[in-house]
Write a protein that holds these residues in place. Structure first.
Motif, PDB file in Angstrom:
ATOM      1  N   HIS A  69       0.641  -1.085   0.177  1.00  0.00           N
ATOM      2  CA  HIS A  69       0.063   0.004  -0.017  1.00  0.00           C
ATOM      3  C   HIS A  69       1.099   1.445   0.035  1.00  0.00           C
ATOM      4  O   HIS A  69       1.717   1.226   0.690  1.00  0.00           O
ATOM      5  CB  HIS A  69      -0.977   0.015   1.006  1.00  0.00           C
ATOM      6  CG  HIS A  69      -1.772  -1.263   1.431  1.00  0.00           C
ATOM      7  ND1 HIS A  69      -2.745  -1.507   0.398  1.00  0.00           N
ATOM      8  CD2 HIS A  69      -1.643  -2.190   2.215  1.00  0.00           C
ATOM      9  CE1 HIS A  69      -3.053  -2.983   0.836  1.00  0.00           C
ATOM     10  NE2 HIS A  69      -2.685  -3.086   1.861  1.00  0.00           N
ATOM     11  N   SER A  70       0.459   2.027  -0.774  1.00  0.00           N
ATOM     12  CA  SER A  70       1.201   3.387  -0.915  1.00  0.00           C
ATOM     13  C   SER A  70       0.466   4.443  -0.262  1.00  0.00           C
ATOM     14  O   SER A  70      -0.556   4.897  -0.943  1.00  0.00           O
ATOM     15  CB  SER A  70       1.546   3.642  -2.456  1.00  0.00           C
ATOM     16  OG  SER A  70       2.298   5.095  -2.386  1.00  0.00           O
ATOM     17  N   TRP A  89      -2.621  11.055   2.656  1.00  0.00           N
ATOM     18  CA  TRP A  89      -2.683  10.802   1.228  1.00  0.00           C
ATOM     19  C   TRP A  89      -2.645   9.177   1.024  1.00  0.00           C
ATOM     20  O   TRP A  89      -2.118   8.622   1.881  1.00  0.00           O
ATOM     21  CB  TRP A  89      -1.726  11.379   0.272  1.00  0.00           C
ATOM     22  CG  TRP A  89      -0.194  10.791   0.456  1.00  0.00           C
ATOM     23  CD1 TRP A  89       0.135   9.920  -0.435  1.00  0.00           C
ATOM     24  CD2 TRP A  89       0.583  11.138   1.120  1.00  0.00           C
ATOM     25  NE1 TRP A  89       1.456   9.618  -0.072  1.00  0.00           N
ATOM     26  CE2 TRP A  89       1.903  10.296   0.960  1.00  0.00           C
ATOM     27  CE3 TRP A  89       0.970  11.957   2.327  1.00  0.00           C
ATOM     28  CZ2 TRP A  89       3.060  10.264   1.550  1.00  0.00           C
ATOM     29  CZ3 TRP A  89       2.390  11.787   3.013  1.00  0.00           C
ATOM     30  CH2 TRP A  89       2.997  11.026   2.622  1.00  0.00           C
ATOM     31  N   LYS A  90      -3.131   8.682  -0.282  1.00  0.00           N
ATOM     32  CA  LYS A  90      -2.774   7.599  -0.865  1.00  0.00           C
ATOM     33  C   LYS A  90      -2.204   7.688  -2.165  1.00  0.00           C
ATOM     34  O   LYS A  90      -2.683   8.431  -3.041  1.00  0.00           O
ATOM     35  CB  LYS A  90      -4.145   6.748  -0.890  1.00  0.00           C
ATOM     36  CG  LYS A  90      -4.068   5.253  -1.473  1.00  0.00           C
ATOM     37  CD  LYS A  90      -4.940   4.457  -1.412  1.00  0.00           C
ATOM     38  CE  LYS A  90      -4.651   3.026  -2.128  1.00  0.00           C
ATOM     39  NZ  LYS A  90      -4.501   3.300  -3.488  1.00  0.00           N
ATOM     40  N   GLY A  91      -1.310   6.790  -2.511  1.00  0.00           N
ATOM     41  CA  GLY A  91      -0.764   6.978  -3.849  1.00  0.00           C
ATOM     42  C   GLY A  91       0.689   7.680  -3.542  1.00  0.00           C
ATOM     43  O   GLY A  91       1.049   7.697  -2.594  1.00  0.00           O
ATOM     44  N   ASP A  92       1.297   8.009  -4.982  1.00  0.00           N
ATOM     45  CA  ASP A  92       2.251   8.862  -4.995  1.00  0.00           C
ATOM     46  C   ASP A  92       2.223  10.153  -4.365  1.00  0.00           C
ATOM     47  O   ASP A  92       1.127  10.937  -4.860  1.00  0.00           O
ATOM     48  CB  ASP A  92       2.746   8.900  -6.356  1.00  0.00           C
ATOM     49  CG  ASP A  92       3.986   9.690  -6.535  1.00  0.00           C
ATOM     50  OD1 ASP A  92       4.654  10.347  -5.464  1.00  0.00           O
ATOM     51  OD2 ASP A  92       4.787   9.589  -7.641  1.00  0.00           O
ATOM     52  N   LEU A  93       2.801  10.759  -3.454  1.00  0.00           N
ATOM     53  CA  LEU A  93       2.692  12.080  -2.821  1.00  0.00           C
ATOM     54  C   LEU A  93       2.636  13.224  -3.693  1.00  0.00           C
ATOM     55  O   LEU A  93       1.987  13.890  -3.755  1.00  0.00           O
ATOM     56  CB  LEU A  93       3.887  12.292  -1.582  1.00  0.00           C
ATOM     57  CG  LEU A  93       3.661  13.584  -1.197  1.00  0.00           C
ATOM     58  CD1 LEU A  93       2.380  13.722  -0.320  1.00  0.00           C
ATOM     59  CD2 LEU A  93       4.893  13.867  -0.009  1.00  0.00           C
ATOM     60  N   ASN A  94       3.448  13.145  -4.781  1.00  0.00           N
ATOM     61  CA  ASN A  94       3.507  14.026  -5.877  1.00  0.00           C
ATOM     62  C   ASN A  94       2.398  13.856  -6.790  1.00  0.00           C
ATOM     63  O   ASN A  94       2.096  14.849  -7.617  1.00  0.00           O
ATOM     64  CB  ASN A  94       4.903  13.868  -6.673  1.00  0.00           C
ATOM     65  CG  ASN A  94       5.893  14.223  -6.077  1.00  0.00           C
ATOM     66  OD1 ASN A  94       5.957  15.045  -5.207  1.00  0.00           O
ATOM     67  ND2 ASN A  94       6.869  13.183  -5.909  1.00  0.00           N
TER      68      ASN A  94
END
Length: 156
Positions: A69-70, A89-94
């Motif tokens: 999990h990201s 957040w979820k996913g790539d921070l950018n």
């Protein structure tokens, strides 16, 4: 005074936790929550208990989810108002799938409720688009008439 913002793709479970927390009598004290080491520890305890890794860098403290999990939580004590002190957040921070950003005086109990849901609930495991089911737009193809010979009658 404090404020929170959430992207439209924030999972229902996370938003439900946020809204349920807002209706809790325990959340509302007579004074704003000052950000102290104790508040940060209390707010992030569910993440530490779930084995999230933490790093300390120029942006403050970042906790990231273990395994496939990201997701993460960032506490930036140097953020100048009106920038958020807390970002989940979820996913790539950018390029996150979703985010919730909270201001410096966000109640510690609210932060703890959100981090608990993030660590133990469905908020990390559900992808941003899975809450909506989109039916594909399938069209039946129209048959194209084929002429067999120049002298043959047309069949439509």
């Amino acid at each position: 005074m404090w404020h929170a913002t959430a992207t439209a793709t924030t999972p229902v479970e996370i938003m439900r936790t946020l809204l349920d927390s807002l209706t809790s009598e325990d959340l509302w004290g007579s004074h704003p929550t000052l950000v102290t080491e104790k508040v940060v520890t209390e707010a992030t305890r569910p993440l530490a208990d779930a084995g999230w890794t933490h790093t300390i860098n120029g942006h403050g403290i970042t906790l990231t989810a273990p395994g496939p999990h990201s997701a993460g939580v960032r506490f930036d004590p140097l953020a100048a108002h009106p920038h958020p002190t807390w970002t989940l957040w979820k996913g790539d921070l950018n390029r996150p799938d979703w985010t919730i950003q909270l201001s410096p005086y966000t109640p510690a109990a609210l932060l703890q409720n959100l981090t608990f849901e993030l660590a133990h609930g469905e908020g990390v495991r559900i992808s941003a688009g899975s809450a909506r089911t989109v039916q594909p737009n399938v069209r039946t193809p129209i048959p194209i008439p084929v002429q067999k010979s120049a002298n043959a009658p047309r069949r439509w």
